[in-house]
Design a protein around this motif. Structure first.
Motif, short mmCIF file in Angstrom:
data_model
loop_
_atom_site.label_atom_id
_atom_site.label_comp_id
_atom_site.label_asym_id
_atom_site.label_seq_id
_atom_site.Cartn_x
_atom_site.Cartn_y
_atom_site.Cartn_z
N ILE A 104 1.07 -0.92 -0.05
CA ILE A 104 -0.16 -0.11 0.24
C ILE A 104 0.88 1.45 -0.08
CG2 ILE A 104 -1.52 1.12 1.28
CD1 ILE A 104 -2.83 -1.44 -0.12
N ILE A 105 1.98 1.26 0.65
CA ILE A 105 3.19 2.53 1.04
C ILE A 105 4.30 2.50 0.93
CG2 ILE A 105 1.32 4.27 2.11
CD1 ILE A 105 2.82 3.22 4.86
N PRO A 106 4.63 1.85 -0.24
CA PRO A 106 5.84 0.92 -0.48
C PRO A 106 7.04 1.62 -0.02
CG PRO A 106 4.97 1.51 -2.69
CD PRO A 106 3.45 1.37 -1.03
N ASP A 107 6.61 3.55 -0.59
CA ASP A 107 7.90 4.20 -0.33
C ASP A 107 7.78 5.43 0.78
OD1 ASP A 107 8.44 3.62 -3.16
OD2 ASP A 107 6.74 5.26 -4.11
N ASP A 108 6.66 4.78 1.83
CA ASP A 108 6.61 5.24 3.53
C ASP A 108 6.44 4.33 3.94
OD1 ASP A 108 6.04 8.35 2.43
OD2 ASP A 108 4.73 7.45 1.05
N LEU A 109 7.30 3.30 4.30
CA LEU A 109 7.38 2.43 5.50
C LEU A 109 8.09 3.19 6.63
CD1 LEU A 109 8.19 -0.81 2.81
CD2 LEU A 109 5.85 -0.23 3.71
N GLU A 110 9.21 3.66 6.97
CA GLU A 110 9.44 4.19 7.54
C GLU A 110 8.55 4.79 8.75
OE1 GLU A 110 13.36 5.93 8.12
OE2 GLU A 110 14.42 4.58 7.51
N ALA A 111 7.64 5.84 7.69
CA ALA A 111 6.46 6.80 8.66
C ALA A 111 5.42 5.47 8.64
CB ALA A 111 6.52 7.63 7.26
N GLY A 112 4.77 4.77 8.05
CA GLY A 112 4.07 3.84 8.19
C GLY A 112 4.64 2.40 9.15
N GLY A 113 5.70 2.47 9.32
CA GLY A 113 6.47 1.62 10.38
C GLY A 113 6.34 2.07 11.66
N GLY A 114 6.20 3.72 11.97
CA GLY A 114 6.15 4.02 13.38
C GLY A 114 4.89 4.59 13.80
N LEU A 115 4.04 4.67 12.69
CA LEU A 115 2.17 4.62 13.16
C LEU A 115 1.49 3.85 13.87
CD1 LEU A 115 0.68 6.99 13.14
CD2 LEU A 115 -0.41 6.50 11.24
N GLN A 116 1.91 2.85 12.53
CA GLN A 116 1.57 0.81 13.21
C GLN A 116 2.26 0.57 14.27
OE1 GLN A 116 3.41 -2.73 11.52
NE2 GLN A 116 1.37 -3.09 10.89
N VAL A 117 3.80 0.60 15.11
CA VAL A 117 4.01 0.28 16.06
C VAL A 117 3.07 0.93 16.81
CG1 VAL A 117 5.87 0.07 17.31
CG2 VAL A 117 6.22 -0.80 15.27
N ALA A 118 3.10 2.30 17.44
CA ALA A 118 2.20 3.23 17.95
C ALA A 118 0.94 2.88 18.67
CB ALA A 118 2.18 4.65 17.71
#
Length: 394
Positions: free
Chosen positions: A333-347
């Protein structure tokens, strides 16, 4: 080993996957999850030694969770200019130092500082993990790489509590934490040897993270993820009192049933990497849907030991791979924004775990044990419905 460049992005452009690098990160996840929950099996001796209550000792879990949320949102912004290999080494060092701090803590305050360091490592690494794997693994290998990473989590869930309890009774709780220090140093050396350099991409701010929610599919998927983790934890955290008071298992049988649940989880992780290559959408909808059915069946099957044990093994098979499925979904879904998405997902997941534990606990105490299981089923059905809306189109 090929050095990864910024231009590689997060698209897994390596022709071959460096499985030694993925495996060393799996060892890190084993340590992260094991140390996060190890105090659960050592609350009594920790409380006695530090002259505190068991409730105060239990705050060790809450403290690590709080710092995990904060670090997942802000930590990688602070470290945004560092090579991602350096960042992984930093979080591993913090984790190892936390074990040493906890083991040698002369006071409750120092003990909590050690636990805060665990949370920093948890939030920091997990928020980067999917992005790092997407840079390490070739495209077709990515689901299997994520499953291998989560294998460390599953092993920790199976082993951490009984191993911590055994070592604690044999050697004391301080030595139990000290045992993990050389393992942490070993993981650090292994990472130095096998991880390639991974130059930083654009650092993700909190605004960038929440800005991703403007993507309708991503926002629905995050809501489905939250419902899944709240639903699973509103049941799973209270399995022990359920098995003791409803199924009426003795301690040895109870331990075997929980071991079976963990082994089922490992089996699920072994299979999920192959399933997700072609059936990601089916897995996202099907796993919470079947888990909801199991939650309701457990209410009826509670007094029957063998049936309950079989259902819990199936629960392990389907619940443990859930993070793998949602991490794989995020790479689509967001292959170019995985660091941002990962931070939000973990929180979000950390807050969901706390929410599930709180909601399930209130219902368990005030309405009855069965109400936590009903809540779990309702939330998991909601997750399945949202997951159907968030499935990747291709």
């Amino acid at each position: 080993m090929t050095e990864l460049t910024v231009e590689d992005g997060f698209k897994g452009l390596q022709q071959t996957t460096p499985w030694s690098a993925v495996t060393c990160l799996s060892l890190l996840t084993f340590l992260l999850v094991g140390l996060e929950f190890m105090p659960v099996s050592l609350l009594t001796p920790i409380a006695q030694d530090l002259s505190i209550t068991e409730g105060q000792a239990g705050l060790a879990i809450a403290v690590s969770g709080f710092f995990a949320v904060v670090t997942s949102l802000f930590g990688n912004r602070v470290l945004g200019q560092l090579d991602r290999k350096t960042v992984v080494l930093f979080y591993t060092s913090i984790l190892t130092l936390s074990s040493l701090t906890v083991a040698l803590a002369p006071s409750y305050l120092i003990f909590l500082i050690g636990r805060a360091m665990v949370g920093i490592a948890i939030g920091g690494f997990w928020s980067l993990s999917t992005a790092i794997l997407a840079r390490l693994a070739s495209g077709p290998d990515l689901p299997r790489a994520i499953a291998l990473l989560q294998g460390g989590t599953a092993m920790a869930i199976v082993a951490a509590a009984p191993l911590g309890s055994f070592l604690g009774s044999l050697l004391g709780w301080r030595v139990t934490f000290l045992v993990t220090v050389p393992i942490g140093f070993g993981a650090l050396i292994w990472q130095m040897a096998v991880l390639p350099k991974m130059p930083p991409a654009k650092a993700a701010s909190v605004g960038t993270m929440f800005g991703l929610l403007r993507n309708r599919t991503f926002a629905i998927g995050m809501a489905a993820t939250a419902l899944t983790f709240i639903g699973m934890n509103s049941l799973s955290i209270y399995l022990r009192p359920f098995l003791e008071h409803v199924t009426r298992l003795d301690i040895n049988t109870l331990s075997m049933v929980l071991l079976g649940l963990g082994v089922g989880g490992l089996a699920g992780l072994f299979a999920i990497g192959f399933v997700l290559r072609r059936h990601l959408g089916v897995a996202l909808v099907g796993m919470p849907g079947v888990l909801a059915v199991i939650a309701l069946l457990l209410i009826a099957a509670g007094p029957f030991q063998w049936l309950t044990a079989a259902l819990l093994v199936l629960w392990g098979v389907l619940s443990t791979p859930v993070p793998v499925a949602w991490n794989t979904w995020m790479t689509r879904i967001i292959p170019d924004d995985l660091e941002a998405g990962g931070g939000l997902q973990v929180a979000l997941i950390q807050l969901a775990i706390a929410g599930g534990a709180s909601a399930g606990g209130v219902l368990f105490d005030t309405v009855g044990w069965w109400s936590a299981f009903v809540l779990s089923a309702i939330l998991l059905v909601g997750s399945a419905v949202l997951a159907a809306l968030a499935r990747p189109r291709s």
